[in-house]
Design an enzyme around this catalytic site. Structure first.
Site: not given
Ligand code: BGC
Length: 279
Positions: A177, A181
């Site tokens: 993830y 990003k």
């Molecule tokens: C994530 C969440 C998380 C947040 C802050 C987001 O991009 O998808 O799961 O709570 O970031 O950490």
């Protein structure tokens, strides 16, 4: 905690995006849902993209139509090139054009590093990064074909990439993830540089912790929420409407000179809150 759901939405000027056609991906839940509704509230006609969850998407469509604008639900997997091409072609046929793309669809498949499968890594990259690439490319083709229509907007098109505070904050247990990003950030900035001369504005929103299904476990119990609040100087967990309001603003001509920016909408999560008392 009192919900601010609806409050922000009522504050959105009804004509801010009048006559514009907005495509919001992953719009049948969470941030995408709130953003699609807010775009409709601001006067845009909206395509509500979803991959699974037709019923939810149709409910969003009904909510948007209540503002007197046009809305349709289109199914497409943003990581599938043929489906994205078909979706954007259909939007141009049925709505006439695309003025705004909110490349929002995203997911988490969390695992500690050595437990993470290639499938988990690949799926998150495919949806979160390649999906934004494909949607942005196809929307851009339409922006370039149409050019600027001054009565509608000063820009030929607006792309808003949904990023995350995790384009900046490393996140153990979520390497797929965070990497996706981080990729979104550099993709967005590169596209912004490449497309600005064509009067296409590319920007990003980096949400912090927003109450949506993606992070339910982080806010649904009081204990979890207390832990989470330690990371948020502003002292509340975000609502989807916090992001929707930012997206409407960025898409509008009020922000016409904003190009290649990431707007952190995070209650201060990226301000290194641990250093408020340490360091
Ligand atoms: C994530 C969440 C998380 C947040 C802050 C987001 O991009 O998808 O799961 O709570 O970031 O950490």
């Amino acid at each position: 905690m009192a919900s601010i759901e609806g409050t922000l939405r009522q504050g959105i000027p009804a004509h801010l995006l009048k006559g514009q056609k907005a495509l919001v991906t992953g719009a049948n839940s969470g941030i995408g849902l709130a953003t699609a509704v807010a775009m409709g509230r601001a006067g845009a006609d909206v395509v509500v993209n979803y991959v699974v969850g037709k019923e939810e998407a149709e409910k969003v469509v009904e909510q948007i139509r209540a503002f007197g604008v046009r809305a349709e639900a289109y199914q497409a997997d943003v990581s599938d090139e043929d489906q994205v091409v078909a979706m954007t072609n259909r939007m141009v046929e049925e709505f006439g054009t695309i003025d705004i793309l909110v490349a929002n669809a995203g997911m988490q498949r969390d695992a500690s590093f050595t437990e993470m499968t290639l499938a988990q890594w690949q799926k998150v990259l495919d949806v979160n990064l390649t999906g934004q690439f494909l949607c942005a490319r196809e929307a851009t083709k339409e922006f370039l074909r149409r050019g600027v229509v001054p009565e509608v907007s000063r820009a030929a098109g607006k792309i808003i990439c949904m990023s995350s505070v995790h384009q900046l904050i490393p996140w153990a247990g979520h390497v797929n993830y965070a990497a996706s990003k981080g990729g979104v950030q550099m993709m967005m900035e590169t596209l912004a540089q490449e497309l600005a001369p064509k009067k296409i504005r590319v920007n990003a929103i980096a949400p912090g912790a927003i109450k949506t299904p993606i992070n339910r476990s982080a806010w649904e119990t009081p204990e979890a929420q207390n832990d989470l609040l330690r990371l948020i100087p502003y002292g509340r967990v975000g609502e989807p409407d916090d992001i929707a309001a930012a997206a409407v603003g960025l898409a509008s001509d009020l922000m016409d000179y904003v190009v290649g920016a990431t707007l952190y909408v995070d209650g201060g999560m990226t301000l290194f809150p641990g250093f408020a008392t340490g360091g």
